[in-house]
Design a protein around this motif. Structure first.
Motif, PDB file in Angstrom:
ATOM      1  N   ASP A 117       0.848  -1.196   0.000  1.00 11.11           N
ATOM      2  CA  ASP A 117       0.000   0.000   0.000  1.00 11.11           C
ATOM      3  C   ASP A 117       0.883   1.246   0.000  1.00 11.11           C
ATOM      4  O   ASP A 117       1.099   1.901   1.022  1.00 11.11           O
ATOM      5  CB  ASP A 117      -0.927  -0.005   1.213  1.00 11.11           C
ATOM      6  N   SER A 151      -8.199  12.542  -4.445  1.00 10.88           N
ATOM      7  CA  SER A 151      -8.804  11.227  -4.286  1.00 10.88           C
ATOM      8  C   SER A 151      -9.132  10.613  -5.642  1.00 10.88           C
ATOM      9  O   SER A 151      -9.594  11.291  -6.558  1.00 10.88           O
ATOM     10  CB  SER A 151     -10.071  11.338  -3.444  1.00 10.88           C
ATOM     11  N   THR A 152      -8.884   9.293  -5.738  1.00 15.72           N
ATOM     12  CA  THR A 152      -9.213   8.562  -6.962  1.00 15.72           C
ATOM     13  C   THR A 152     -10.535   7.824  -6.852  1.00 15.72           C
ATOM     14  O   THR A 152     -11.114   7.413  -7.863  1.00 15.72           O
ATOM     15  CB  THR A 152      -8.115   7.524  -7.269  1.00 15.72           C
ATOM     16  N   GLY A 153     -10.998   7.614  -5.604  1.00 12.37           N
ATOM     17  CA  GLY A 153     -12.199   6.822  -5.392  1.00 12.37           C
ATOM     18  C   GLY A 153     -11.963   5.333  -5.525  1.00 12.37           C
ATOM     19  O   GLY A 153     -12.905   4.544  -5.482  1.00 12.37           O
ATOM     20  N   VAL A 154     -10.686   4.936  -5.662  1.00 17.01           N
ATOM     21  CA  VAL A 154     -10.314   3.530  -5.814  1.00 17.01           C
ATOM     22  C   VAL A 154      -9.453   3.132  -4.627  1.00 17.01           C
ATOM     23  O   VAL A 154      -8.415   3.760  -4.377  1.00 17.01           O
ATOM     24  CB  VAL A 154      -9.540   3.292  -7.126  1.00 17.01           C
ATOM     25  N   SER A 155      -9.858   2.125  -3.884  1.00 19.70           N
ATOM     26  CA  SER A 155      -9.148   1.761  -2.664  1.00 19.70           C
ATOM     27  C   SER A 155      -7.736   1.264  -2.924  1.00 19.70           C
ATOM     28  O   SER A 155      -6.860   1.395  -2.076  1.00 19.70           O
ATOM     29  CB  SER A 155      -9.935   0.683  -1.893  1.00 19.70           C
ATOM     30  N   ALA A 156      -7.485   0.692  -4.111  1.00 22.02           N
ATOM     31  CA  ALA A 156      -6.146   0.173  -4.410  1.00 22.02           C
ATOM     32  C   ALA A 156      -5.109   1.283  -4.418  1.00 22.02           C
ATOM     33  O   ALA A 156      -3.979   1.106  -3.955  1.00 22.02           O
ATOM     34  CB  ALA A 156      -6.154  -0.552  -5.748  1.00 22.02           C
ATOM     35  N   PRO A 158      -5.786   5.103  -3.346  1.00 14.63           N
ATOM     36  CA  PRO A 158      -6.816   6.065  -2.970  1.00 14.63           C
ATOM     37  C   PRO A 158      -6.540   7.507  -3.386  1.00 14.63           C
ATOM     38  O   PRO A 158      -7.463   8.278  -3.607  1.00 14.63           O
ATOM     39  CB  PRO A 158      -6.888   5.929  -1.446  1.00 14.63           C
ATOM     40  N   TYR A 159      -5.254   7.890  -3.493  1.00 16.44           N
ATOM     41  CA  TYR A 159      -4.895   9.248  -3.911  1.00 16.44           C
ATOM     42  C   TYR A 159      -3.756   9.156  -4.920  1.00 16.44           C
ATOM     43  O   TYR A 159      -2.912   8.253  -4.856  1.00 16.44           O
ATOM     44  CB  TYR A 159      -4.445  10.093  -2.712  1.00 16.44           C
ATOM     45  N   ARG A 160      -3.725  10.154  -5.829  1.00 16.29           N
ATOM     46  CA  ARG A 160      -2.612  10.231  -6.758  1.00 16.29           C
ATOM     47  C   ARG A 160      -2.432  11.670  -7.226  1.00 16.29           C
ATOM     48  O   ARG A 160      -3.296  12.533  -6.976  1.00 16.29           O
ATOM     49  CB  ARG A 160      -2.817   9.306  -7.964  1.00 16.29           C
TER      50      ARG A 160
END
Length: 319
Positions: A117, A151-156, A158-160
């Motif tokens: 992670d 936030s990306t909204g994707v748990s894999a 989550p931010y980028r």
């Protein structure tokens, strides 16, 4: 003496630490109701972040977590590949640890950290320095650049990095602490154009120059640290320089006051704000600044005679 302090936004407690002990202070009563021995001797203010259920703090390059009650003592967080932690934050339901390599790890509970992670700051030639939050954005402050992650909204992942948001800024690192924030207002000591180091505020995707050359020359850079707090709805920033002149700056009014009392300010200064008072944590102890002592037009500031009533006006540069 007191090295640093942090207010937990999720609970009514402030956490103040010396070289060997972490204290929990009830902000409603102003009393200490819990203590914890630190795992080893602190020599600089600790990075801290947390929620109502967990606190993460850094001692040097080692991260730890502990319950907000301080019960049970600290537990070491083991990062993979010998990563050295430099800063931490909490945002969007995740704890974040920023490393000197530019790598960022995240955890949902602050206790479980998966080796997979993580993400890397995209300015690969830059080193990690501090991580802060502005609104719903994660702000990665490197030695030479500042990145904004959303936030990306994707748990894999989550931010980028937000495309096109990176800005160039040289953060000054030779001291205790050069990054401070009041809510979503972020202040950094450094240089935007390779010139003299000064105080800047991050506004949008640009750095607003706050201090003038005269004030910057008076403070110099050696062992400079800054802290910030909100008072009467406005941000105040303190510039502390070991063995030299220190300043308290009313950013919005463009006013700076010399801090006097070298014995009381022999160590790092941290200001903590509340609705009715401001606690000043320093190497001499905790002092309270009574808001009634400050005139509405901020013509004079007194804090138990620690701040000179003679103010010097500074010019806020325009962008």
């Amino acid at each position: 003496g007191i090295l640093g302090a942090w207010r937990n936004p999720a609970v009514n407690y402030e956490y103040v630490h010396t070289a060997s002990t972490l204290y929990r202070v009830n902000t409603a009563t102003g009393t200490i109701d819990a203590t914890m021995a630190l795992p080893w001797t602190a020599i600089v203010p600790m990075e801290m972040c947390g929620t109502a259920t967990r606190i993460v703090f850094l001692m040097g390059a080692l991260p730890y977590y502990v319950a907000p009650t301080l019960a049970g003592g600290p537990t070491l967080i083991t990062l993979p590949d010998g990563q050295q932690a430099v800063s931490c934050a909490w945002l969007g339901g995740y704890f974040w640890i920023y490393c000197a390599s530019g790598r960022v790890y995240w955890s949902v509970d602050g206790a479980t950290w998966d080796a997979l992670d993580f993400a890397n700051s995209e300015t690969l030639s830059d080193s990690g320095f501090r991580v802060r939050t502005i609104g719903d954005k994660l702000v990665l402050i490197g030695e030479r650049t500042i990145e904004f992650w959303g936030s990306t909204g994707v748990s894999a992942i989550p931010y980028r990095l937000i495309p096109g948001s990176t800005i160039q800024f040289d953060a000054y690192r030779n001291g205790l602490r050069q990054v401070a924030n009041v809510g979503d207002r972020l202040f950094i000591w450094g240089s935007a154009n390779g010139g003299r180091n000064g105080l800047y505020e991050l506004r949008g995707n640009a750095m607003q120059h706050i201090t003038t050359s005269d004030l910057e020359f008076a403070t110099a850079d050696t062992f400079l640290s800054i802290s910030a707090f909100e008072w009467f709805g406005r941000p105040f920033v303190s510039l502390y320089r070991q063995g030299g002149v220190s300043w308290l700056i009313d950013v919005d009014m463009g006013v700076a006051s010399r801090i006097v009392g070298t014995t009381a300010y022999a160590g790092h200064v941290t200001f903590l704000a509340s609705q009715s008072q401001v606690n000043v944590a320093n190497s001499a102890g905790v002092r309270r600044m009574d808001p009634t002592l400050v005139d509405e037009d901020i013509r004079r500031i007194t804090t138990d005679n620690l701040v000179s009533p003679d103010l010097d006006r500074i010019t806020v540069d325009k962008v």
